[in-house]
Design a protein around this motif. Structure first.
Motif, mmCIF file in Angstrom:
data_model
loop_
_atom_site.group_PDB
_atom_site.id
_atom_site.type_symbol
_atom_site.label_atom_id
_atom_site.label_comp_id
_atom_site.label_asym_id
_atom_site.label_seq_id
_atom_site.Cartn_x
_atom_site.Cartn_y
_atom_site.Cartn_z
ATOM 1 N N PHE A 1 0.835 -1.215 0.000
ATOM 2 C CA PHE A 1 0.000 0.000 0.000
ATOM 3 C C PHE A 1 0.868 1.263 0.000
ATOM 4 C CE2 PHE A 1 -2.633 -3.376 1.767
ATOM 5 C CZ PHE A 1 -3.692 -3.323 0.879
ATOM 6 N N ALA A 2 1.972 1.227 0.737
ATOM 7 C CA ALA A 2 2.907 2.346 0.697
ATOM 8 C C ALA A 2 3.525 2.460 -0.693
ATOM 9 C CB ALA A 2 3.995 2.170 1.749
ATOM 10 N N ALA A 3 3.838 1.318 -1.307
ATOM 11 C CA ALA A 3 4.404 1.320 -2.660
ATOM 12 C C ALA A 3 3.401 1.882 -3.654
ATOM 13 C CB ALA A 3 4.814 -0.096 -3.051
ATOM 14 N N LEU A 4 2.147 1.497 -3.530
ATOM 15 C CA LEU A 4 1.106 2.026 -4.414
ATOM 16 C C LEU A 4 1.020 3.540 -4.306
ATOM 17 C CD1 LEU A 4 -2.441 0.602 -5.004
ATOM 18 C CD2 LEU A 4 -2.139 3.019 -4.479
ATOM 19 N N GLU A 5 1.013 4.058 -3.090
ATOM 20 C CA GLU A 5 0.914 5.505 -2.897
ATOM 21 C C GLU A 5 2.088 6.231 -3.552
ATOM 22 O OE1 GLU A 5 -1.608 7.258 -1.716
ATOM 23 O OE2 GLU A 5 -2.695 5.380 -1.459
ATOM 24 N N LEU A 6 3.282 5.683 -3.366
ATOM 25 C CA LEU A 6 4.453 6.316 -3.961
ATOM 26 C C LEU A 6 4.350 6.328 -5.485
ATOM 27 C CD1 LEU A 6 8.127 5.851 -2.871
ATOM 28 C CD2 LEU A 6 7.505 5.789 -5.281
ATOM 29 N N LEU A 7 3.982 5.191 -6.068
ATOM 30 C CA LEU A 7 3.888 5.097 -7.521
ATOM 31 C C LEU A 7 2.804 6.017 -8.075
ATOM 32 C CD1 LEU A 7 4.321 1.246 -7.876
ATOM 33 C CD2 LEU A 7 6.003 2.997 -8.487
ATOM 34 N N ALA A 8 1.699 6.120 -7.353
ATOM 35 C CA ALA A 8 0.620 7.005 -7.806
ATOM 36 C C ALA A 8 1.067 8.456 -7.791
ATOM 37 C CB ALA A 8 -0.616 6.811 -6.924
ATOM 38 N N THR A 9 1.800 8.846 -6.748
ATOM 39 C CA THR A 9 2.242 10.242 -6.670
ATOM 40 C C THR A 9 3.317 10.552 -7.702
ATOM 41 O OG1 THR A 9 3.934 9.731 -4.993
ATOM 42 C CG2 THR A 9 1.747 10.363 -4.207
ATOM 43 N N ARG A 10 4.039 9.526 -8.171
ATOM 44 C CA ARG A 10 5.084 9.733 -9.176
ATOM 45 C C ARG A 10 4.525 9.721 -10.603
ATOM 46 N NH1 ARG A 10 7.782 11.200 -5.371
ATOM 47 N NH2 ARG A 10 10.043 11.209 -5.302
ATOM 48 N N GLY A 11 3.230 9.475 -10.761
ATOM 49 C CA GLY A 11 2.629 9.515 -12.087
ATOM 50 C C GLY A 11 2.780 8.250 -12.903
ATOM 51 N N VAL A 12 3.144 7.139 -12.245
ATOM 52 C CA VAL A 12 3.183 5.848 -12.932
ATOM 53 C C VAL A 12 1.770 5.489 -13.359
ATOM 54 C CG1 VAL A 12 3.675 3.385 -12.627
ATOM 55 C CG2 VAL A 12 5.250 5.100 -11.706
ATOM 56 N N ASP A 13 1.617 4.931 -14.545
ATOM 57 C CA ASP A 13 0.280 4.680 -15.093
ATOM 58 C C ASP A 13 -0.387 3.435 -14.529
ATOM 59 O OD1 ASP A 13 -0.045 6.785 -17.289
ATOM 60 O OD2 ASP A 13 1.927 5.955 -17.731
ATOM 61 N N ARG A 14 0.400 2.391 -14.286
ATOM 62 C CA ARG A 14 -0.226 1.147 -13.814
ATOM 63 C C ARG A 14 0.785 0.299 -13.057
ATOM 64 N NH1 ARG A 14 0.464 1.202 -18.912
ATOM 65 N NH2 ARG A 14 -1.613 2.039 -19.267
ATOM 66 N N ILE A 15 0.256 -0.633 -12.280
ATOM 67 C CA ILE A 15 1.059 -1.592 -11.531
ATOM 68 C C ILE A 15 0.668 -2.992 -11.987
ATOM 69 C CG2 ILE A 15 1.566 -2.568 -9.261
ATOM 70 C CD1 ILE A 15 0.711 0.185 -8.083
ATOM 71 N N LEU A 16 1.650 -3.746 -12.464
ATOM 72 C CA LEU A 16 1.429 -5.148 -12.800
ATOM 73 C C LEU A 16 1.673 -5.976 -11.546
ATOM 74 C CD1 LEU A 16 1.029 -7.576 -14.687
ATOM 75 C CD2 LEU A 16 3.452 -7.377 -15.308
ATOM 76 N N THR A 17 0.667 -6.719 -11.113
ATOM 77 C CA THR A 17 0.788 -7.457 -9.859
ATOM 78 C C THR A 17 -0.082 -8.702 -9.847
ATOM 79 O OG1 THR A 17 0.405 -7.334 -7.456
ATOM 80 C CG2 THR A 17 -0.947 -5.895 -8.838
ATOM 81 N N SER A 18 0.396 -9.695 -9.113
ATOM 82 C CA SER A 18 -0.389 -10.901 -8.858
ATOM 83 C C SER A 18 -0.939 -10.884 -7.437
ATOM 84 C CB SER A 18 0.479 -12.148 -9.067
ATOM 85 O OG SER A 18 1.587 -12.135 -8.174
ATOM 86 N N GLY A 19 -0.971 -9.697 -6.830
ATOM 87 C CA GLY A 19 -1.440 -9.613 -5.452
ATOM 88 C C GLY A 19 -0.486 -10.253 -4.467
ATOM 89 N N GLN A 20 0.816 -10.212 -4.791
ATOM 90 C CA GLN A 20 1.886 -10.749 -3.950
ATOM 91 C C GLN A 20 1.731 -12.238 -3.658
ATOM 92 O OE1 GLN A 20 2.744 -8.064 -0.588
ATOM 93 N NE2 GLN A 20 4.012 -6.904 -2.027
#
Length: 247
Positions: free
Chosen positions: A134-153
């Motif tokens: 969740f912290a990683a998601l917040e950082l990526l969202a604030t940096r303007g990354v378009d999407r996250i590829l994930t299998s839900g860990q």
């Protein structure tokens, strides 16, 4: 199901890219070395794929298999590979980098994002090795990354469905959650229903036998347990069949 879904094919060759397009995919992620989780494709493969495709083309930027902790030489290679991908005409790049503690390597990420300006950016499954998603998601969202590829860990997206659902909610339409790994025609519908994910990443590959008539089974170019006279290739009918489950 009335949502607007998008489908990305993990393609290991120009042949697989074209099959993805024929099957109705929205874009391809071009990779080398899929058994290692995908590494940067060659400039030539990116260039030929771009010439032949009308759908969007993304290239993974990953200098090697294994972990996502990169040294200075590997970082420089990633920067050069983004430059090469841009020159080849790709629409986007797929990147990821972590610290030894399992956080996103922010200084390196910022360098990669700066080099990729104007291109779509996906953060790849390095995300699944983050200690705090969740912290990683917040950082990526604030940096303007378009999407996250994930299998839900988890090993596959269906197994990671509970976290995928939470990530979709946390993203709140600020960044796209792209569900990948283990997605196929048998589970994509239930995955969409249980998680709220609207973008899916899958390979839709099938084995294709070599046309070689003369074979030397005693000689191996790599892993001795791999049949080197058999290739895994994306097929249009599997792409089409998987997409049809959500239409």
């Amino acid at each position: 199901m009335e949502r607007n879904y998008r489908f990305e094919i993990c393609a290991n060759s120009v042949e697989s890219c074209l099959a993805a397009q024929q099957g109705g995919a929205d874009r391809v992620e071009l990779c080398a070395s899929i058994p290692e989780g995908g590494t940067t494709p060659s400039y030539g493969e990116m260039l030929v794929a771009r010439r032949l495709l009308t759908i969007r083309l993304h290239a993974i930027i990953r200098p090697r298999g294994g972990d996502f902790l990169y040294n200075a030489h590997e970082a420089a290679t990633m920067i050069a590979d983004i430059q090469a991908a841009r020159q080849a005409g790709v629409d986007g790049v797929v990147v990821g980098c972590l610290t030894a503690e399992g956080d996103i390597d922010l200084p390196l990420l910022d360098r990669l994002l700066d080099e990729a300006k104007g291109l779509s950016v996906t953060f790849h499954r390095a995300f699944d090795s983050c200690r705090n998603p969740f912290a990683a998601l917040e950082l990526l969202a604030t940096r303007g990354v378009d999407r996250i590829l994930t299998s839900g860990q988890q090993p596959t997206a269906p197994e990671g469905a509970p976290l995928l659902r939470q990530l979709v909610e946390a993203a709140a339409n600020r960044i796209t959650i792209l569900a990948g790994c283990g997605v196929n025609e048998t589970n994509i519908r239930s995955l969409a229903q249980t998680t709220g994910v609207t973008e899916f990443h899958f390979s839709a590959r099938e084995p294709v036998a070599s046309a070689m008539k003369v074979r030397n089974a005693a000689v191996k170019m790599g892993n001795k347990d791999v049949d080197e006279y058999m290739r895994m290739v994306t097929t249009a009918h599997r792409v089409r069949e998987t997409i049809a489950q959500l239409s």
